[in-house]
Design a protein around this motif. Structure first.
Motif, PDB file in Angstrom:
ATOM      1  N   THR A  80       0.559  -1.114   0.207  1.00  0.00           N
ATOM      2  CA  THR A  80       0.031   0.024   0.128  1.00  0.00           C
ATOM      3  C   THR A  80       0.954   1.304   0.016  1.00  0.00           C
ATOM      4  O   THR A  80       0.658   2.210  -1.027  1.00  0.00           O
ATOM      5  CB  THR A  80      -1.048   0.128   1.161  1.00  0.00           C
ATOM      6  N   PHE A  81       1.942   1.392   0.804  1.00  0.00           N
ATOM      7  CA  PHE A  81       2.916   2.385   0.977  1.00  0.00           C
ATOM      8  C   PHE A  81       3.680   2.518  -0.316  1.00  0.00           C
ATOM      9  O   PHE A  81       4.116   3.729  -0.626  1.00  0.00           O
ATOM     10  CB  PHE A  81       3.711   2.405   2.010  1.00  0.00           C
ATOM     11  N   ASN A  82       4.138   1.372  -0.934  1.00  0.00           N
ATOM     12  CA  ASN A  82       5.274   1.511  -1.998  1.00  0.00           C
ATOM     13  C   ASN A  82       4.473   1.162  -3.458  1.00  0.00           C
ATOM     14  O   ASN A  82       5.254   1.342  -4.344  1.00  0.00           O
ATOM     15  CB  ASN A  82       6.217   0.483  -1.754  1.00  0.00           C
ATOM     16  N   GLN A  83       3.367   0.883  -3.638  1.00  0.00           N
ATOM     17  CA  GLN A  83       2.686   0.870  -4.946  1.00  0.00           C
ATOM     18  C   GLN A  83       1.459   1.513  -5.137  1.00  0.00           C
ATOM     19  O   GLN A  83       0.775   1.862  -3.948  1.00  0.00           O
ATOM     20  CB  GLN A  83       2.359  -0.621  -5.143  1.00  0.00           C
ATOM     21  N   ASP A  84       1.057   1.918  -6.265  1.00  0.00           N
ATOM     22  CA  ASP A  84      -0.341   2.482  -6.573  1.00  0.00           C
ATOM     23  C   ASP A  84      -1.531   1.596  -7.119  1.00  0.00           C
ATOM     24  O   ASP A  84      -2.581   1.729  -6.968  1.00  0.00           O
ATOM     25  CB  ASP A  84      -0.143   3.599  -7.540  1.00  0.00           C
ATOM     26  N   VAL A  85      -1.029   0.121  -7.050  1.00  0.00           N
ATOM     27  CA  VAL A  85      -2.230  -0.606  -6.962  1.00  0.00           C
ATOM     28  C   VAL A  85      -1.684  -1.908  -6.433  1.00  0.00           C
ATOM     29  O   VAL A  85      -0.650  -2.485  -6.492  1.00  0.00           O
ATOM     30  CB  VAL A  85      -1.978  -1.213  -8.830  1.00  0.00           C
ATOM     31  N   LEU A  86      -2.654  -2.597  -5.911  1.00  0.00           N
ATOM     32  CA  LEU A  86      -2.707  -3.896  -5.230  1.00  0.00           C
ATOM     33  C   LEU A  86      -3.714  -4.905  -5.942  1.00  0.00           C
ATOM     34  O   LEU A  86      -4.917  -4.602  -5.921  1.00  0.00           O
ATOM     35  CB  LEU A  86      -3.031  -3.832  -3.739  1.00  0.00           C
ATOM     36  N   ASP A  87      -3.053  -5.873  -6.514  1.00  0.00           N
ATOM     37  CA  ASP A  87      -4.150  -6.756  -7.189  1.00  0.00           C
ATOM     38  C   ASP A  87      -4.452  -7.821  -6.346  1.00  0.00           C
ATOM     39  O   ASP A  87      -3.208  -8.651  -6.198  1.00  0.00           O
ATOM     40  CB  ASP A  87      -3.462  -7.118  -8.709  1.00  0.00           C
ATOM     41  N   MET A  88      -5.429  -8.333  -5.666  1.00  0.00           N
ATOM     42  CA  MET A  88      -5.737  -9.085  -4.838  1.00  0.00           C
ATOM     43  C   MET A  88      -5.724 -10.419  -5.540  1.00  0.00           C
ATOM     44  O   MET A  88      -5.667 -11.701  -4.968  1.00  0.00           O
ATOM     45  CB  MET A  88      -7.082  -9.039  -3.871  1.00  0.00           C
TER      46      MET A  88
END
Length: 165
Positions: A57-65
């Motif tokens: 969350t802090f280091n990426q702009d997208v989290l693909d679950m």
């Protein structure tokens, strides 16, 4: 400035979460309030897992679950859940400390297999809602689980009914 505020709250609340997880006896791990709910072990493991999301969350702009992988380990003993929590908390703290405040207003989104789960929003909103508030919500559930199984509840923001005055 914002990072220091987030870090201060994180450290304080991680201590509270630690106290709560340490209050779970192994005898309560299989209990759940209904068929729709998680067991105590599953809920406690999820609480530990939330700290695993800080880095992305802090280091990426997208989290693909859809491609997210997490090894919760053996949740048959409370001490194993606590060990996983401690590992995840250490990594989460590093993610906050190494974060760049200039990125806190970046648009962030969560996907599942390429499909948006949540509408895009500023990363700081995700940090407060998805990471911090989400965790507090599940801690509240865990307190109810402890009470329902006849276990003591530690004070997180002051004494509880279990504390002697």
């Amino acid at each position: 400035m914002i990072k220091q505020t987030l870090l201060g709250e994180f450290l304080h609340e991680a201590d509270s979460t630690r106290k709560l997880l340490k209050a779970i006896p192994d005898s309560a791990l299989d209990w759940k309030p209904s068929e729709k709910n998680w067991t105590t072990a599953q809920l406690a493991s999820h609480i530990a897992e939330v700290y695993n999301w800080y880095e992305s969350t802090f280091n990426q702009d997208v989290l693909d679950m859809g491609s997210y992988q997490y090894d919760k380990g053996d949740i048959s003993k409370a001490e194993n859940i606590i060990a996983k929590f401690e590992e995840n908390v250490a990594n989460a703290q590093k993610a906050i400390e190494n974060s760049d405040e200039a990125n806190y207003m970046n648009e962030w989104k969560m996907l599942a297999g390429g499909k948006e789960i949540f509408p895009p929003m500023p990363k700081i909103q995700v940090i407060r809602g998805f990471l911090y508030n989400h965790l507090y919500h599940h801690r509240g559930e865990l307190i109810v689980y402890l009470r329902a199984t006849g276990n003591n509840v530690p004070g997180l923001y002051g004494p509880t009914a279990d504390d002697k005055f």
